[in-house]
Write a protein that holds these residues in place. Structure first.
Motif, PDB file in Angstrom:
ATOM      1  N   LEU A   1     -26.975   1.915 -52.692  1.00 43.54           N
ATOM      2  CA  LEU A   1     -25.720   1.165 -52.572  1.00 43.54           C
ATOM      3  C   LEU A   1     -25.042   1.437 -51.235  1.00 43.54           C
ATOM      4  N   ARG A   2     -25.243   2.620 -50.698  1.00 42.97           N
ATOM      5  CA  ARG A   2     -24.649   2.974 -49.412  1.00 42.97           C
ATOM      6  C   ARG A   2     -25.148   2.052 -48.297  1.00 42.97           C
ATOM      7  N   ASP A   3     -26.355   1.498 -48.451  1.00 41.08           N
ATOM      8  CA  ASP A   3     -26.954   0.662 -47.410  1.00 41.08           C
ATOM      9  C   ASP A   3     -26.486  -0.792 -47.457  1.00 41.08           C
ATOM     10  N   ILE A   4     -25.742  -1.160 -48.486  1.00 43.51           N
ATOM     11  CA  ILE A   4     -25.276  -2.542 -48.621  1.00 43.51           C
ATOM     12  C   ILE A   4     -23.907  -2.666 -47.960  1.00 43.51           C
ATOM     13  N   ASP A   5     -23.803  -3.555 -46.971  1.00 45.74           N
ATOM     14  CA  ASP A   5     -22.517  -3.801 -46.314  1.00 45.74           C
ATOM     15  C   ASP A   5     -22.512  -5.229 -45.777  1.00 45.74           C
ATOM     16  N   THR A   6     -21.988  -6.143 -46.590  1.00 44.03           N
ATOM     17  CA  THR A   6     -21.954  -7.561 -46.204  1.00 44.03           C
ATOM     18  C   THR A   6     -20.639  -7.946 -45.538  1.00 44.03           C
ATOM     19  N   GLY A   7     -19.661  -7.044 -45.563  1.00 50.87           N
ATOM     20  CA  GLY A   7     -18.361  -7.337 -44.983  1.00 50.87           C
ATOM     21  C   GLY A   7     -17.290  -7.659 -46.011  1.00 50.87           C
ATOM     22  N   SER A   8     -17.686  -7.759 -47.291  1.00 51.61           N
ATOM     23  CA  SER A   8     -16.699  -7.966 -48.353  1.00 51.61           C
ATOM     24  C   SER A   8     -17.209  -7.307 -49.627  1.00 51.61           C
ATOM     25  N   LEU A   9     -16.283  -6.904 -50.491  1.00 52.80           N
ATOM     26  CA  LEU A   9     -16.686  -6.288 -51.753  1.00 52.80           C
ATOM     27  C   LEU A   9     -17.430  -7.292 -52.626  1.00 52.80           C
ATOM     28  N   ARG A  10     -16.936  -8.529 -52.677  1.00 50.97           N
ATOM     29  CA  ARG A  10     -17.648  -9.560 -53.459  1.00 50.97           C
ATOM     30  C   ARG A  10     -19.088  -9.707 -52.960  1.00 50.97           C
ATOM     31  N   GLY A  11     -19.234  -9.782 -51.644  1.00 49.84           N
ATOM     32  CA  GLY A  11     -20.562  -9.909 -51.062  1.00 49.84           C
ATOM     33  C   GLY A  11     -21.429  -8.693 -51.339  1.00 49.84           C
ATOM     34  N   ASP A  12     -20.836  -7.507 -51.246  1.00 57.25           N
ATOM     35  CA  ASP A  12     -21.599  -6.273 -51.482  1.00 57.25           C
ATOM     36  C   ASP A  12     -22.118  -6.213 -52.918  1.00 57.25           C
ATOM     37  N   LEU A  13     -21.243  -6.480 -53.887  1.00 59.17           N
ATOM     38  CA  LEU A  13     -21.671  -6.400 -55.280  1.00 59.17           C
ATOM     39  C   LEU A  13     -22.621  -7.537 -55.646  1.00 59.17           C
ATOM     40  N   ARG A  14     -22.420  -8.698 -55.051  1.00 55.10           N
ATOM     41  CA  ARG A  14     -23.381  -9.791 -55.280  1.00 55.10           C
ATOM     42  C   ARG A  14     -24.748  -9.427 -54.704  1.00 55.10           C
ATOM     43  N   ARG A  15     -24.736  -8.804 -53.529  1.00 48.85           N
ATOM     44  CA  ARG A  15     -25.999  -8.369 -52.915  1.00 48.85           C
ATOM     45  C   ARG A  15     -26.689  -7.321 -53.785  1.00 48.85           C
ATOM     46  N   MET A  16     -25.913  -6.414 -54.364  1.00 50.13           N
ATOM     47  CA  MET A  16     -26.472  -5.422 -55.278  1.00 50.13           C
ATOM     48  C   MET A  16     -27.188  -6.121 -56.433  1.00 50.13           C
ATOM     49  N   VAL A  17     -26.563  -7.153 -56.987  1.00 45.57           N
ATOM     50  CA  VAL A  17     -27.170  -7.898 -58.091  1.00 45.57           C
ATOM     51  C   VAL A  17     -28.432  -8.618 -57.608  1.00 45.57           C
ATOM     52  N   GLU A  18     -28.358  -9.258 -56.441  1.00 42.82           N
ATOM     53  CA  GLU A  18     -29.520  -9.979 -55.896  1.00 42.82           C
ATOM     54  C   GLU A  18     -30.710  -9.059 -55.695  1.00 42.82           C
ATOM     55  N   LEU A  19     -30.460  -7.836 -55.269  1.00 48.87           N
ATOM     56  CA  LEU A  19     -31.543  -6.889 -55.004  1.00 48.87           C
ATOM     57  C   LEU A  19     -32.115  -6.270 -56.267  1.00 48.87           C
ATOM     58  N   SER A  20     -31.436  -6.493 -57.393  1.00 51.87           N
ATOM     59  CA  SER A  20     -31.919  -5.969 -58.664  1.00 51.87           C
ATOM     60  C   SER A  20     -33.074  -6.825 -59.148  1.00 51.87           C
ATOM     61  N   ASP A  21     -33.918  -6.234 -59.941  1.00 49.48           N
ATOM     62  CA  ASP A  21     -35.088  -6.912 -60.479  1.00 49.48           C
ATOM     63  C   ASP A  21     -35.012  -6.848 -62.003  1.00 49.48           C
ATOM     64  N   ASP A  22     -35.026  -8.003 -62.661  1.00 47.34           N
ATOM     65  CA  ASP A  22     -34.884  -8.034 -64.113  1.00 47.34           C
ATOM     66  C   ASP A  22     -35.953  -7.194 -64.814  1.00 47.34           C
ATOM     67  N   GLY A  23     -37.190  -7.311 -64.368  1.00 44.31           N
ATOM     68  CA  GLY A  23     -38.271  -6.543 -64.987  1.00 44.31           C
ATOM     69  C   GLY A  23     -38.079  -5.049 -64.809  1.00 44.31           C
ATOM     70  N   GLN A  24     -37.681  -4.646 -63.614  1.00 40.19           N
ATOM     71  CA  GLN A  24     -37.460  -3.224 -63.352  1.00 40.19           C
ATOM     72  C   GLN A  24     -36.271  -2.705 -64.152  1.00 40.19           C
ATOM     73  N   MET A  25     -35.199  -3.516 -64.268  1.00 42.92           N
ATOM     74  CA  MET A  25     -34.040  -3.083 -65.060  1.00 42.92           C
ATOM     75  C   MET A  25     -34.421  -2.906 -66.528  1.00 42.92           C
ATOM     76  N   ALA A  26     -35.300  -3.770 -67.048  1.00 44.48           N
ATOM     77  CA  ALA A  26     -35.742  -3.622 -68.436  1.00 44.48           C
ATOM     78  C   ALA A  26     -36.523  -2.325 -68.602  1.00 44.48           C
ATOM     79  N   LYS A  27     -37.414  -2.047 -67.658  1.00 40.66           N
ATOM     80  CA  LYS A  27     -38.172  -0.791 -67.713  1.00 40.66           C
ATOM     81  C   LYS A  27     -37.245   0.409 -67.594  1.00 40.66           C
ATOM     82  N   ASP A  28     -36.294   0.326 -66.675  1.00 39.59           N
ATOM     83  CA  ASP A  28     -35.355   1.431 -66.463  1.00 39.59           C
ATOM     84  C   ASP A  28     -34.479   1.657 -67.685  1.00 39.59           C
TER      85      ASP A  28
END
Length: 196
Positions: free
Chosen positions: A75-102
């Motif tokens: 999360l420290r590496d995500i910096d889009t210039g806005s909190l909305r952008g940062d958290l949206r980017r966090m979601v975009e970088l997530s993988d549904d299959g990996q989250m299910a396994k995790d």
């Protein structure tokens, strides 16, 4: 007591380390934490127990580091210039299959931390604290930019909200968190709490 693995010097290539971490995660999914042994990891990866102990020090540290390396991005590496952008980017970088396994792994590990203080410490230091710190940096940038009021009491509870979502959804709806749910949760719960 602290986890000391960061002080050890690696003789293992990054590719081999990734292979070892993946084998640990596979074994965790197959047998669970309690039944996972260094002998089984050594056999699965065709390595020696001495190498595993020299590199990781203990089973709890090996498990925590394997989980840490499975994270798509810090999360420290995500910096889009806005909190909305940062958290949206966090979601975009997530993988549904990996989250299910995790989610399945974390469900099993949640039981194990109650009987293993060493596992609890390793997971907190190596997995949770770096992400909470990264989230804190992200939120502080939002405060510094004026997106979030500096006295907003919800700021300190954002990690709790996000972790709670990952725990509550499987319990309440018997399904894993996916990108759609995470995005909706952030839009409906996190942003309103922060006044964004």
């Amino acid at each position: 007591m602290t986890v000391t693995g960061t002080a050890r010097r690696s003789r293992i290539s990054p590719e081999r380390e990734a292979e070892l971490h993946e084998a640990v995660l596979e074994l965790l999914r197959e047998v669970g934490y309690e039944a996972l042994t260094m002998d089984a990891v050594a056999a699965r990866t065709k390595s020696s127990k001495a190498t595993l102990y020299r590199q990781w020090g203990s089973k709890p540290e090996l498990v925590a580091r394997a989980l840490r390396c499975a994270q798509p991005v810090s999360l420290r590496d995500i910096d889009t210039g806005s909190l909305r952008g940062d958290l949206r980017r966090m979601v975009e970088l997530s993988d549904d299959g990996q989250m299910a396994k995790d989610t399945a792994l974390m469900r099993g590990l949640a039981q194990a931390v109650h009987s293993s203080p060493e596992l609890h410490l390793a997971l907190r230091q190596l997995l949770m604290e770096p992400e909470i710190t990264g989230l804190g940096v992200m939120l502080q940038r939002a405060v510094d930019r004026g997106e979030v009021a500096s006295d907003n009491p919800a700021v300190r509870f954002v990690p709790h909200m996000l972790i709670g979502a990952f725990i509550a959804l499987p319990l309440m709806e018997d399904r894993s968190v996916d990108r759609a749910f995470l995005g909706d949760f952030i839009d409906s719960v996190v942003f309103p709490a922060l006044g964004v």
